[in-house]
Design a protein around this motif. Structure first.
Motif, PDB file in Angstrom:
ATOM      1  N   LEU A   1       1.014  -1.200  -0.011  1.00 51.71           N
ATOM      2  CA  LEU A   1      -0.061  -0.036  -0.100  1.00 51.71           C
ATOM      3  C   LEU A   1       1.066   1.345   0.059  1.00 51.71           C
ATOM      4  O   LEU A   1       1.784   1.236   0.786  1.00 51.71           O
ATOM      5  CB  LEU A   1      -0.918   0.133   1.327  1.00 51.71           C
ATOM      6  CG  LEU A   1      -1.690   1.163   1.561  1.00 51.71           C
ATOM      7  CD1 LEU A   1      -2.787   1.342   0.261  1.00 51.71           C
ATOM      8  CD2 LEU A   1      -2.736   1.164   2.819  1.00 51.71           C
ATOM      9  N   VAL A   2       0.558   2.052  -0.960  1.00 52.12           N
ATOM     10  CA  VAL A   2       1.470   3.541  -1.001  1.00 52.12           C
ATOM     11  C   VAL A   2       0.240   4.787  -0.863  1.00 52.12           C
ATOM     12  O   VAL A   2      -0.747   4.416  -1.364  1.00 52.12           O
ATOM     13  CB  VAL A   2       1.922   3.890  -2.386  1.00 52.12           C
ATOM     14  CG1 VAL A   2       2.445   5.127  -2.508  1.00 52.12           C
ATOM     15  CG2 VAL A   2       3.048   2.723  -2.562  1.00 52.12           C
ATOM     16  N   LEU A   3       0.475   5.531   0.016  1.00 52.60           N
ATOM     17  CA  LEU A   3      -0.527   6.433   0.564  1.00 52.60           C
ATOM     18  C   LEU A   3       0.404   7.783   0.152  1.00 52.60           C
ATOM     19  O   LEU A   3       1.372   8.374   0.532  1.00 52.60           O
ATOM     20  CB  LEU A   3      -0.901   6.750   1.958  1.00 52.60           C
ATOM     21  CG  LEU A   3      -1.483   5.547   2.511  1.00 52.60           C
ATOM     22  CD1 LEU A   3      -1.822   5.302   4.088  1.00 52.60           C
ATOM     23  CD2 LEU A   3      -2.685   5.108   1.732  1.00 52.60           C
ATOM     24  N   ASP A   4      -0.322   8.737  -1.098  1.00 53.83           N
ATOM     25  CA  ASP A   4       0.346   9.641  -1.536  1.00 53.83           C
ATOM     26  C   ASP A   4      -0.218  11.128  -1.576  1.00 53.83           C
ATOM     27  O   ASP A   4      -1.457  11.129  -2.175  1.00 53.83           O
ATOM     28  CB  ASP A   4       0.692   9.399  -2.883  1.00 53.83           C
ATOM     29  CG  ASP A   4       1.359  10.440  -3.479  1.00 53.83           C
ATOM     30  OD1 ASP A   4       2.610  10.517  -3.348  1.00 53.83           O
ATOM     31  OD2 ASP A   4       0.928  11.359  -4.286  1.00 53.83           O
ATOM     32  N   PRO A   5       0.071  12.010  -0.710  1.00 54.67           N
ATOM     33  CA  PRO A   5      -0.713  13.306  -0.940  1.00 54.67           C
ATOM     34  C   PRO A   5       0.180  14.508  -1.765  1.00 54.67           C
ATOM     35  O   PRO A   5       0.014  15.372  -1.908  1.00 54.67           O
ATOM     36  CB  PRO A   5      -0.412  13.935   0.632  1.00 54.67           C
ATOM     37  CG  PRO A   5       0.902  13.489   1.029  1.00 54.67           C
ATOM     38  CD  PRO A   5       0.887  12.068   0.124  1.00 54.67           C
ATOM     39  N   VAL A   6       1.308  13.868  -2.623  1.00 54.79           N
ATOM     40  CA  VAL A   6       2.202  14.890  -3.188  1.00 54.79           C
ATOM     41  C   VAL A   6       1.693  14.836  -4.556  1.00 54.79           C
ATOM     42  O   VAL A   6       1.623  16.076  -5.359  1.00 54.79           O
ATOM     43  CB  VAL A   6       3.455  14.334  -3.105  1.00 54.79           C
ATOM     44  CG1 VAL A   6       4.243  15.142  -4.024  1.00 54.79           C
ATOM     45  CG2 VAL A   6       3.949  14.256  -1.743  1.00 54.79           C
TER      46      VAL A   6
ATOM     47  N   GLY B   1      -4.143  13.954  -2.189  1.00 55.01           N
ATOM     48  CA  GLY B   1      -3.926  15.423  -2.296  1.00 55.01           C
ATOM     49  C   GLY B   1      -2.920  15.358  -3.485  1.00 55.01           C
ATOM     50  O   GLY B   1      -2.438  14.683  -4.255  1.00 55.01           O
ATOM     51  N   ASN B   2      -2.688  16.989  -3.844  1.00 52.41           N
ATOM     52  CA  ASN B   2      -1.732  17.310  -4.853  1.00 52.41           C
ATOM     53  C   ASN B   2      -0.964  18.242  -4.446  1.00 52.41           C
ATOM     54  O   ASN B   2      -0.895  19.530  -4.978  1.00 52.41           O
ATOM     55  CB  ASN B   2      -2.637  17.684  -6.081  1.00 52.41           C
ATOM     56  CG  ASN B   2      -1.652  17.859  -7.242  1.00 52.41           C
ATOM     57  OD1 ASN B   2      -0.638  17.279  -7.539  1.00 52.41           O
ATOM     58  ND2 ASN B   2      -2.200  18.762  -8.298  1.00 52.41           N
ATOM     59  N   ALA B   3      -0.107  18.075  -3.301  1.00 55.90           N
ATOM     60  CA  ALA B   3       0.917  19.274  -2.679  1.00 55.90           C
ATOM     61  C   ALA B   3       1.698  19.734  -3.896  1.00 55.90           C
ATOM     62  O   ALA B   3       2.298  20.840  -3.600  1.00 55.90           O
ATOM     63  CB  ALA B   3       1.516  18.452  -1.505  1.00 55.90           C
ATOM     64  N   SER B   4       2.016  18.901  -4.994  1.00 52.87           N
ATOM     65  CA  SER B   4       3.183  19.357  -5.915  1.00 52.87           C
ATOM     66  C   SER B   4       2.374  20.149  -6.933  1.00 52.87           C
ATOM     67  O   SER B   4       3.393  20.883  -7.555  1.00 52.87           O
ATOM     68  CB  SER B   4       3.945  18.170  -6.732  1.00 52.87           C
ATOM     69  OG  SER B   4       2.477  17.824  -7.430  1.00 52.87           O
TER      70      SER B   4
ATOM     71  N   VAL C   1      -5.853   1.738  -7.904  1.00 45.76           N
ATOM     72  CA  VAL C   1      -5.704   2.943  -7.728  1.00 45.76           C
ATOM     73  C   VAL C   1      -7.000   3.707  -7.096  1.00 45.76           C
ATOM     74  O   VAL C   1      -7.976   3.389  -7.864  1.00 45.76           O
ATOM     75  CB  VAL C   1      -5.026   3.994  -8.796  1.00 45.76           C
ATOM     76  CG1 VAL C   1      -4.780   5.357  -8.281  1.00 45.76           C
ATOM     77  CG2 VAL C   1      -3.755   3.459  -9.120  1.00 45.76           C
ATOM     78  N   ALA C   2      -7.027   4.394  -5.995  1.00 47.51           N
ATOM     79  CA  ALA C   2      -7.947   4.794  -5.414  1.00 47.51           C
ATOM     80  C   ALA C   2      -7.867   6.214  -5.099  1.00 47.51           C
ATOM     81  O   ALA C   2      -6.533   6.938  -4.946  1.00 47.51           O
ATOM     82  CB  ALA C   2      -8.478   4.332  -4.095  1.00 47.51           C
ATOM     83  N   GLY C   3      -8.845   7.075  -4.409  1.00 49.14           N
ATOM     84  CA  GLY C   3      -8.572   8.521  -4.166  1.00 49.14           C
ATOM     85  C   GLY C   3      -9.330   8.764  -2.757  1.00 49.14           C
ATOM     86  O   GLY C   3     -10.435   8.163  -2.617  1.00 49.14           O
ATOM     87  N   PHE C   4      -9.020   9.879  -2.077  1.00 53.43           N
ATOM     88  CA  PHE C   4      -9.910  10.145  -0.933  1.00 53.43           C
ATOM     89  C   PHE C   4      -9.492  11.663  -0.857  1.00 53.43           C
ATOM     90  O   PHE C   4      -8.488  12.148  -0.803  1.00 53.43           O
ATOM     91  CB  PHE C   4      -9.350   9.484   0.243  1.00 53.43           C
ATOM     92  CG  PHE C   4     -10.012   9.895   1.571  1.00 53.43           C
ATOM     93  CD1 PHE C   4     -11.332   9.226   1.618  1.00 53.43           C
ATOM     94  CD2 PHE C   4      -9.471  10.475   2.449  1.00 53.43           C
ATOM     95  CE1 PHE C   4     -12.355   9.881   2.835  1.00 53.43           C
ATOM     96  CE2 PHE C   4     -10.256  10.951   3.588  1.00 53.43           C
ATOM     97  CZ  PHE C   4     -11.781  10.493   3.693  1.00 53.43           C
ATOM     98  N   SER C   5     -10.877  12.408  -0.321  1.00 55.08           N
ATOM     99  CA  SER C   5     -10.692  13.604   0.067  1.00 55.08           C
ATOM    100  C   SER C   5     -11.691  13.980   1.234  1.00 55.08           C
ATOM    101  O   SER C   5     -12.992  13.651   1.042  1.00 55.08           O
ATOM    102  CB  SER C   5     -11.106  14.826  -1.209  1.00 55.08           C
ATOM    103  OG  SER C   5     -11.707  15.816  -0.685  1.00 55.08           O
ATOM    104  N   ILE C   6     -11.204  14.307   2.307  1.00 56.55           N
ATOM    105  CA  ILE C   6     -12.228  14.395   3.268  1.00 56.55           C
ATOM    106  C   ILE C   6     -13.070  15.673   3.282  1.00 56.55           C
ATOM    107  O   ILE C   6     -14.304  15.497   3.742  1.00 56.55           O
ATOM    108  CB  ILE C   6     -11.443  14.594   4.650  1.00 56.55           C
ATOM    109  CG1 ILE C   6     -12.335  14.616   6.044  1.00 56.55           C
ATOM    110  CG2 ILE C   6     -10.676  16.071   4.752  1.00 56.55           C
ATOM    111  CD1 ILE C   6     -11.718  14.487   7.161  1.00 56.55           C
TER     112      ILE C   6
END
Length: 332
Positions: A208-213, A235-238, A257-262
């Motif tokens: 599992l990889v968790l990526d906000p960048v 997220g997309n901090a970059s 691949v999945a996505g999440f936004s609170i």
């Protein structure tokens, strides 16, 4: 009341303290006398890029702790004077803010207002990434980008409690790596990580990889997955262009691949978020998770908080002190 707003987009210097009208709650809402406000990277993107800003001027801020000031029509289960942590649609950099009642959460017993301000975005996000979206199983391996931040420090602890086989993190500086190692990580990589992950896992990769960048970092994370591995983007901090992924990346080894936004969940399924938050908050109440507050700023120094977070040197959670000490806002 005092509030911090910006009238144009730019650097931390555009944040200004103003006198504002005290907001009144509408149907299904509560107003809150704010004790503490959490600072999030989304606040910086709002100030600099207009992220989720409907109009100017705008008071940023997504999470607060405090006491319910007034109840709007149709609200049940909350009362004036009750201590809560709340997720807002903005407006948290102020002495009084308004939140939907469904995203105002009574603080668990033993959790004070200072700790409460760290909870509304960080805890449900980390809990969902690990358990609901990422579906980590005991013995699996995990890679977290931004391991020294608020979400990252919680993820390390939750993963360890969930029986992860190994927990790896990625940060941008050696000092951050040393900090993150205190929060459940087996190994933390500085900067480059693709070859390091393969070496640490005997060439297999992580489950599992968790990526906000986002951007190239996300693509390298995808390449770090083991067969049947999962990546969750949150997220997309970059500020990179929106990423795409398809058959060439996913089919050969059965990747997902999945996505999440609170914030997205708060808008589309607030009842689901409420149930998720209750489970997440319990991990603080029972001592499974602690959230490190590494810096506090007075409300009028919000620009300094933004500058620190924007320099990418901060760790843990940053807070703004809003209420006066006489109100007991500094407890817990």
């Amino acid at each position: 009341m005092r509030a911090v707003e910006f009238q144009q987009y730019g650097g931390p210097e555009v944040l200004r303290v103003v006198d504002a009208e005290i907001p009144e709650p509408g149907p299904g809402q509560v107003s809150i006398d704010v004790a503490w406000t959490g600072v999030n990277f989304a606040d910086l993107k709002a100030r600099s890029e207009g992220y989720r800003v409907p109009r100017l001027p705008f008071v940023p801020g997504l999470e607060v702790s405090g006491r319910v000031r007034a109840i709007g029509p149709g609200v049940t289960g909350l009362r004036a004077g009750q201590e809560v942590a709340a997720l807002t649609e903005g407006g948290a950099y102020a002495e009084v803010t308004v939140a939907d009642a469904v995203t105002a959460f009574p603080l668990p017993s033993g959790v004070g207002l200072r700790t409460g301000a760290t909870l509304p975005t960080v805890l449900p996000t980390a809990y969902a990434l690990l358990h609901t979206v990422g579906r980590l199983q005991p013995g699996e391996t995990l890679l977290v980008q931004g391991a020294a931040g608020g979400v990252g420090t919680v993820l390390g602890q939750l993963a360890r409690a969930a029986g992860a086989g190994a927990v790896y993190g990625v940060v941008s500086a050696r000092a951050k790596a040393e900090f993150a190692l205190g929060y459940g990580y087996d190994e933390v990589f500085v900067g480059a990580f693709a070859d390091e992950v393969r070496a640490a896992t005997g060439g297999r990769g992580v489950d599992l990889v968790l990526d906000p960048v986002g951007g190239e970092t996300l693509q390298r994370g995808l390449a770090s997955l083991a067969p049947f591995g999962r990546l969750v983007s949150f997220g997309n901090a970059s500020s990179a262009e929106p990423w795409t992924v398809g058959q060439p990346e996913l089919y050969p080894t059965g990747l997902s691949v999945a996505g999440f936004s609170i914030l997205g969940l708060a808008r589309t399924a607030p009842d689901v978020l409420r149930a998720l938050a209750e489970r997440a908050f319990a991990t603080v109440a029972d001592g499974t998770v602690s959230l490190p507050v590494t810096a506090e700023f007075a409300l009028e120094k919000a620009g300094d908080a933004h500058a620190l977070m924007g320099a990418r040197t901060s760790t843990g959670k940053l807070l703004l002190r809003v209420a006066d000490r006489r109100l007991g806002a500094y407890a817990g």
